[in-house]
Design a protein around this motif. Structure first.
Motif, PDB file in Angstrom:
ATOM      1  N   TYR A 222       1.043  -1.110  -0.111  1.00  0.00           N
ATOM      2  CA  TYR A 222      -0.077  -0.023   0.056  1.00  0.00           C
ATOM      3  C   TYR A 222       0.922   1.259   0.209  1.00  0.00           C
ATOM      4  O   TYR A 222       2.184   1.111   0.315  1.00  0.00           O
ATOM      5  N   ASP A 223       0.104   2.382  -0.438  1.00  0.00           N
ATOM      6  CA  ASP A 223       1.035   3.543  -0.321  1.00  0.00           C
ATOM      7  C   ASP A 223       1.402   3.940   1.193  1.00  0.00           C
ATOM      8  O   ASP A 223       0.244   3.803   2.121  1.00  0.00           O
ATOM      9  N   TYR A 224       2.359   4.794   1.756  1.00  0.00           N
ATOM     10  CA  TYR A 224       2.560   5.028   3.098  1.00  0.00           C
ATOM     11  C   TYR A 224       3.161   6.362   3.074  1.00  0.00           C
ATOM     12  O   TYR A 224       3.846   6.752   2.117  1.00  0.00           O
ATOM     13  N   ALA A 225       2.880   6.743   4.138  1.00  0.00           N
ATOM     14  CA  ALA A 225       3.597   8.344   4.568  1.00  0.00           C
ATOM     15  C   ALA A 225       4.782   8.032   5.119  1.00  0.00           C
ATOM     16  O   ALA A 225       4.874   7.142   6.055  1.00  0.00           O
ATOM     17  N   ILE A 226       5.691   9.277   5.262  1.00  0.00           N
ATOM     18  CA  ILE A 226       6.624   9.008   6.182  1.00  0.00           C
ATOM     19  C   ILE A 226       6.544   9.918   7.217  1.00  0.00           C
ATOM     20  O   ILE A 226       6.166  11.265   6.791  1.00  0.00           O
ATOM     21  N   ALA A 227       6.487   9.779   8.501  1.00  0.00           N
ATOM     22  CA  ALA A 227       6.134  10.487   9.550  1.00  0.00           C
ATOM     23  C   ALA A 227       7.444  10.925  10.121  1.00  0.00           C
ATOM     24  O   ALA A 227       8.115  10.057  10.426  1.00  0.00           O
ATOM     25  N   PHE A 228       7.778  12.141  10.269  1.00  0.00           N
ATOM     26  CA  PHE A 228       8.934  12.665  10.879  1.00  0.00           C
ATOM     27  C   PHE A 228       8.679  13.462  12.180  1.00  0.00           C
ATOM     28  O   PHE A 228       7.970  14.353  12.197  1.00  0.00           O
ATOM     29  N   GLN A 229       9.184  13.437  13.350  1.00  0.00           N
ATOM     30  CA  GLN A 229       8.897  14.032  14.588  1.00  0.00           C
ATOM     31  C   GLN A 229      10.306  14.195  15.440  1.00  0.00           C
ATOM     32  O   GLN A 229      10.865  13.203  15.592  1.00  0.00           O
ATOM     33  N   GLU A 230      10.322  15.426  16.271  1.00  0.00           N
ATOM     34  CA  GLU A 230      11.230  15.822  16.971  1.00  0.00           C
ATOM     35  C   GLU A 230      10.517  16.058  18.407  1.00  0.00           C
ATOM     36  O   GLU A 230       9.810  16.854  18.315  1.00  0.00           O
ATOM     37  N   ARG A 231      11.357  15.495  19.499  1.00  0.00           N
ATOM     38  CA  ARG A 231      10.711  15.843  20.720  1.00  0.00           C
ATOM     39  C   ARG A 231      11.559  17.014  21.204  1.00  0.00           C
ATOM     40  O   ARG A 231      12.794  16.768  21.258  1.00  0.00           O
ATOM     41  N   ILE A 232      11.121  18.115  21.778  1.00  0.00           N
ATOM     42  CA  ILE A 232      11.639  19.610  21.857  1.00  0.00           C
ATOM     43  C   ILE A 232      11.366  19.849  23.140  1.00  0.00           C
ATOM     44  O   ILE A 232      10.217  20.070  23.629  1.00  0.00           O
ATOM     45  N   GLU A 306      12.570  10.810  15.535  1.00  0.00           N
ATOM     46  CA  GLU A 306      11.743   9.754  15.395  1.00  0.00           C
ATOM     47  C   GLU A 306      11.359   9.872  13.951  1.00  0.00           C
ATOM     48  O   GLU A 306      10.736  10.992  13.509  1.00  0.00           O
ATOM     49  N   ALA A 307      11.298   8.726  13.425  1.00  0.00           N
ATOM     50  CA  ALA A 307      10.936   8.600  11.759  1.00  0.00           C
ATOM     51  C   ALA A 307      10.157   7.289  11.667  1.00  0.00           C
ATOM     52  O   ALA A 307      10.599   6.318  12.126  1.00  0.00           O
ATOM     53  N   HIS A 308       9.049   7.028  10.837  1.00  0.00           N
ATOM     54  CA  HIS A 308       8.258   5.948  10.847  1.00  0.00           C
ATOM     55  C   HIS A 308       7.486   5.926   9.786  1.00  0.00           C
ATOM     56  O   HIS A 308       6.810   7.152   9.347  1.00  0.00           O
ATOM     57  N   PRO A 309       7.089   5.028   8.914  1.00  0.00           N
ATOM     58  CA  PRO A 309       6.300   4.844   7.927  1.00  0.00           C
ATOM     59  C   PRO A 309       4.729   4.594   8.422  1.00  0.00           C
ATOM     60  O   PRO A 309       4.576   4.047   9.141  1.00  0.00           O
ATOM     61  N   ILE A 310       3.917   5.155   7.871  1.00  0.00           N
ATOM     62  CA  ILE A 310       2.361   5.205   8.087  1.00  0.00           C
ATOM     63  C   ILE A 310       1.539   4.903   6.950  1.00  0.00           C
ATOM     64  O   ILE A 310       1.739   5.482   5.819  1.00  0.00           O
TER      65      ILE A 310
END
Length: 462
Positions: A222-232, A306-310
């Motif tokens: 399936y198509d997936y998005a990349i989520a990228f997040q920084e905890r600040i 943090e990064a992860h496919p969604i």
């Protein structure tokens, strides 16, 4: 990059506030289910033991599935490779989940009662005016929520294995076992782990967007998005601004097909973005998100990246023989909002309930027809929600002018009320016909203005 240990957090509520929320949670909790026997009389009884099921993945889907299975008399083994996993996730959960899944209030970091939706031109709309005093969106850290659900599954009787699932051998005959191959990371073998196998009667794949269980049954891509997040980590003064507020930024600078966010956690904020169409530009989009929020997070220290496919839509195949997929492995993340935690936990529970019912509480073997009970119930309940949000994303996330129209529409109190009621309680809210008509007219007007603005901007760029 500096790393720090994220401290534990014991809620934000006074005893009086806790009592109000607990009372509300009790009113929205589902009644305890009574399972009816669905197993076919031709289903063979399991000799000398109970049905044995492996749950691969220990997030909300896996934890909820394992708990339900164990309580239903199933011999349950949950395999999770990283017990302190911190998935890059905004961490928002609806109010109904707290009561429905009996979540303790001290794992809720923040109660968000206000949101700001910020347009490409930085027009900010305040959202949340229609919320009642007891209503809020819960903000959690995934490492806290996931660990709690796994611990509860263990208390119910599930065995938790800290291990990496590698592959599975499919049965060679009708009721033969699945053979799971995994690396067991126990304290005796150290970091390398020990290769082991496990025989089970059925498998629930709750192992995320890159599911190896899904690959094992050829479930399709399936198509997936990349989520990228920084905890600040920001100063206490700046943190007060986000005490009960979250921000969502839309615009091609932060994401051409999604949104950027600043969500409050216990003692820091999570700043992130996601995209399907421009995965290679994810770091540039993240920088743009930080720039849009710079006045409120200036001077902050990045403590985790943090990064992860969604997944963007359900997989072509979600059930095969005695294997079922749930959560991200099945593709249960909504378009437009990107919500996945509640649907992961719910799908894990629904799948496990179908196995408990179909096996007569672990006494009989199950087959694909038993697992399809879960799939049919899921699609009937939630498929309309996914389709509506898919349409909204295609209409309003396609260009900056359309995103301006989307933010303008969100200023309407009727839109806010319908949106929050549907989100907080996960039920279809009947609308007011007159207000629905007004909303349709206003939406068309916003889209016409957005289209006119797009054409004018195209002229300027020629």
């Amino acid at each position: 990059m500096a790393s720090v240990v994220l401290k534990s957090f014991v809620g934000l509520r006074s005893e009086e506030a806790n009592a109000v929320v607990l009372q509300r949670s009790a009113t929205i909790s589902q009644p305890r289910r009574r399972f009816s026997v669905l197993a076919s009389k031709s289903s063979p009884r399991v000799a000398g033991r109970n049905l044995r099921v492996a749950v691969v993945g220990g997030g909300p889907a896996g934890g909820s599935a394992a708990e339900t299975l164990a309580k239903g008399g199933i011999e349950t083994i949950l395999i999770e490779r990283k017990l302190d996993n911190c998935k890059p996730c905004g961490g928002a959960i609806p109010l109904c989940m707290i009561g429905e899944f009996d979540l303790p209030l001290d794992i809720i970091d923040r109660r968000v009662t206000k949101m700001k939706m910020i347009s490409p031109s930085n027009v900010a709309v305040d959202i949340g005016r229609t919320l009642k005093p007891h209503e809020y969106i819960g903000m959690v850290r995934r490492e806290v929520l996931d660990a709690y659900l796994r611990d509860r599954a263990a208390s119910a009787g599930a065995s938790i294995i800290n291990g990496l699932f590698l592959k599975m051998d499919l049965p060679q005959s009708k009721n033969a076992p699945y053979v799971l191959h995994y690396t067991d990371f126990n304290s005796k073998t150290g970091a390398a782990g020990e290769k082991k196998t496990l025989e089970v009667d059925a498998v629930i794949g709750a192992d995320g967007a890159n599911s190896r269980v899904a690959k094992g049954i050829d479930a399709g891509d399936y198509d997936y998005a990349i989520a990228f997040q920084e905890r600040i980590k920001i100063s206490d003064d700046k943190m007060k601004y986000y005490e009960d507020l979250a921000e969502m930024y839309v615009g091609d600078d932060v994401s051409p097909d999604f949104y950027g966010w600043v969500f409050p956690k216990c003692d820091h904020v999570a700043v992130g973005t996601g995209t399907v169409t421009h995965k290679g530009d994810i770091k540039k989009l993240q920088i743009a998100t930080r720039l849009r929020a710079r006045d409120k997070i200036d001077g902050g220290k990045i403590i985790r990246v943090e990064a992860h496919p969604i997944p963007e839509h359900p997989r072509p195949k979600r059930v095969s023989d005695r294997v079922a997929l749930v959560g991200d492995a099945a593709g249960y993340v909504t378009k437009c909002s990107g919500e996945g935690i509640y649907f992961a936990a719910k799908s894990g529970r629904m799948c496990a309930e179908a196995i408990v019912q179909g096996s007569e509480n672990g006494k009989r073997m199950v087959d694909e027809s038993d697992l399809r009970v879960y799939l049919e119930k899921w699609d009937k309940t939630y498929w309309p929600t996914y389709k509506v949000l898919d349409i909204l994303q295609k209409v309003f996330y396609r260009s900056n002018p359309a995103k301006e129209a989307f933010v303008e529409m969100c200023a309407d109190e009727y839109v806010q009320k319908m949106t929050f009621d549907s989100y907080l309680y996960k039920r279809v809210v009947p609308g007011n016909p007159l207000e629905d008509l007004k909303l349709a007219v206003n939406t068309i007007g916003s889209l016409v203005r957005a289209n006119a603005l797009r054409k004018e901007m195209e002229k300027l760029t020629v």
